[in-house]
Design an enzyme around this catalytic site. Sequence first.
Site, PDB file in Angstrom:
ATOM      1  N   SER A   1      37.075  38.830  34.106  1.00  0.00           N
ATOM      2  CA  SER A   1      35.354  38.853  34.014  1.00  0.00           C
ATOM      3  C   SER A   1      34.971  37.861  32.717  1.00  0.00           C
ATOM      4  CB  SER A   1      35.209  40.318  33.631  1.00  0.00           C
ATOM      5  OG  SER A   1      35.426  41.067  34.911  1.00  0.00           O
TER       6      SER A   1
ATOM      7  N   ARG B   1      47.882  40.997  36.340  1.00  0.00           N
ATOM      8  CA  ARG B   1      47.775  39.303  36.571  1.00  0.00           C
ATOM      9  C   ARG B   1      48.785  38.694  35.796  1.00  0.00           C
ATOM     10  NH1 ARG B   1      41.768  39.332  34.445  1.00  0.00           N
ATOM     11  NH2 ARG B   1      42.937  41.146  33.610  1.00  0.00           N
TER      12      ARG B   1
ATOM     13  N   LYS C   1      33.411  46.968  24.866  1.00  0.00           N
ATOM     14  CA  LYS C   1      33.182  45.594  25.522  1.00  0.00           C
ATOM     15  C   LYS C   1      31.675  45.536  25.701  1.00  0.00           C
ATOM     16  CE  LYS C   1      37.245  44.765  28.317  1.00  0.00           C
ATOM     17  NZ  LYS C   1      37.775  44.716  29.646  1.00  0.00           N
TER      18      LYS C   1
ATOM     19  N   HIS D   1      38.785  41.333  41.288  1.00  0.00           N
ATOM     20  CA  HIS D   1      38.897  42.702  41.668  1.00  0.00           C
ATOM     21  C   HIS D   1      38.432  43.128  43.052  1.00  0.00           C
ATOM     22  CE1 HIS D   1      36.346  42.606  37.431  1.00  0.00           C
ATOM     23  NE2 HIS D   1      37.674  43.320  37.458  1.00  0.00           N
TER      24      HIS D   1
HETATM   25  P1  ADP Z   1      38.804  47.109  32.208  1.00  0.00           P
HETATM   26  O1  ADP Z   1      37.884  46.896  31.024  1.00  0.00           O
HETATM   27  O2  ADP Z   1      39.168  48.422  32.848  1.00  0.00           O
HETATM   28  O3  ADP Z   1      40.226  46.326  32.171  1.00  0.00           O
HETATM   29  P2  ADP Z   1      38.221  44.980  34.218  1.00  0.00           P
HETATM   30  O4  ADP Z   1      37.061  45.018  35.152  1.00  0.00           O
HETATM   31  O5  ADP Z   1      38.492  44.177  33.328  1.00  0.00           O
HETATM   32  O6  ADP Z   1      38.165  46.471  33.390  1.00  0.00           O
HETATM   33  O7  ADP Z   1      39.476  45.048  35.036  1.00  0.00           O
HETATM   34  C1  ADP Z   1      39.779  46.284  36.000  1.00  0.00           C
HETATM   35  C2  ADP Z   1      41.372  46.023  36.608  1.00  0.00           C
HETATM   36  O8  ADP Z   1      41.162  45.271  37.443  1.00  0.00           O
HETATM   37  C3  ADP Z   1      42.137  45.912  35.769  1.00  0.00           C
HETATM   38  O9  ADP Z   1      43.437  46.793  36.220  1.00  0.00           O
HETATM   39  C4  ADP Z   1      42.491  44.647  35.831  1.00  0.00           C
HETATM   40  O10 ADP Z   1      43.811  44.312  35.554  1.00  0.00           O
HETATM   41  C5  ADP Z   1      42.169  44.083  37.062  1.00  0.00           C
HETATM   42  N1  ADP Z   1      41.676  42.657  37.453  1.00  0.00           N
HETATM   43  C6  ADP Z   1      40.845  42.204  36.762  1.00  0.00           C
HETATM   44  N2  ADP Z   1      40.895  40.966  37.140  1.00  0.00           N
HETATM   45  C7  ADP Z   1      41.715  40.741  38.161  1.00  0.00           C
HETATM   46  C8  ADP Z   1      42.189  39.732  39.012  1.00  0.00           C
HETATM   47  N3  ADP Z   1      41.853  38.404  38.975  1.00  0.00           N
HETATM   48  N4  ADP Z   1      43.107  40.132  39.820  1.00  0.00           N
HETATM   49  C9  ADP Z   1      43.750  41.058  40.194  1.00  0.00           C
HETATM   50  N5  ADP Z   1      43.279  42.298  39.235  1.00  0.00           N
HETATM   51  C10 ADP Z   1      42.222  42.098  38.296  1.00  0.00           C
END
Ligand code: ADP
Length: 171
Positions: free
Chosen positions: A137, A99, A50, A26
């Site tokens: 996450s 990803r 979630k 992130h």
């Molecule tokens: P959501 O529930 O909206 O998917 P996340 O916190 O899981 O929330 O992810 C938020 C954004 O960050 C999403 O677009 C996800 O694809 C991106 N993201 C999560 N992990 C990574 C990572 N390791 N590298 C790049 N982008 C990421």
Amino acid sequence: MSAPSEEPSVRRALYPGSFDFLTNGHMDIVRRSASLFDELIVAVAHNSAKEGFFTPDERVEILKQSTANLSNVIIHKLPGLTVEYAMKTKSRFIIRGLRAVSDFEFELQIANMNHRLNSKVETIFLAADPENIFLSSRVVKDVWRNGGDITRFVPEPCLKALESKHKDLAN
Ligand code: ADP
């Protein structure tokens, strides 16, 4: 919560997500987006589908501490629909990270839906750094819950918050 500035010429983007836990993946997207736009709003969504570990307020705090050195980044809670919040905050761009192919189908659906809801807001995808491609996450949370070392995968304020929440839960 700081209000976004009002100038119409400001190129502002919104990066929504759950951020539970906030990972270095992130953070990479936050840094890169902050360098592409005048202002970046990182918006913490409360996703009822979630199960959250940190409360939205705790996630906001972790993000604030982790982005303290990025002067054009502000952290908000996302009150409802992302696209509506983008309009409300005058953000013309929604940022999402990609990803792998597994992210693609879901992200494309959301981006298309958002475009139908409001075609003035564009979704921009940033490709994950290969270094972070395996970081999610959920996986980091699983490693932590099973006693693994996640120091390399999350920013320092997330580690600190985990330590203090863990202590609180143990008491
Ligand atoms: P959501 O529930 O909206 O998917 P996340 O916190 O899981 O929330 O992810 C938020 C954004 O960050 C999403 O677009 C996800 O694809 C991106 N993201 C999560 N992990 C990574 C990572 N390791 N590298 C790049 N982008 C990421």
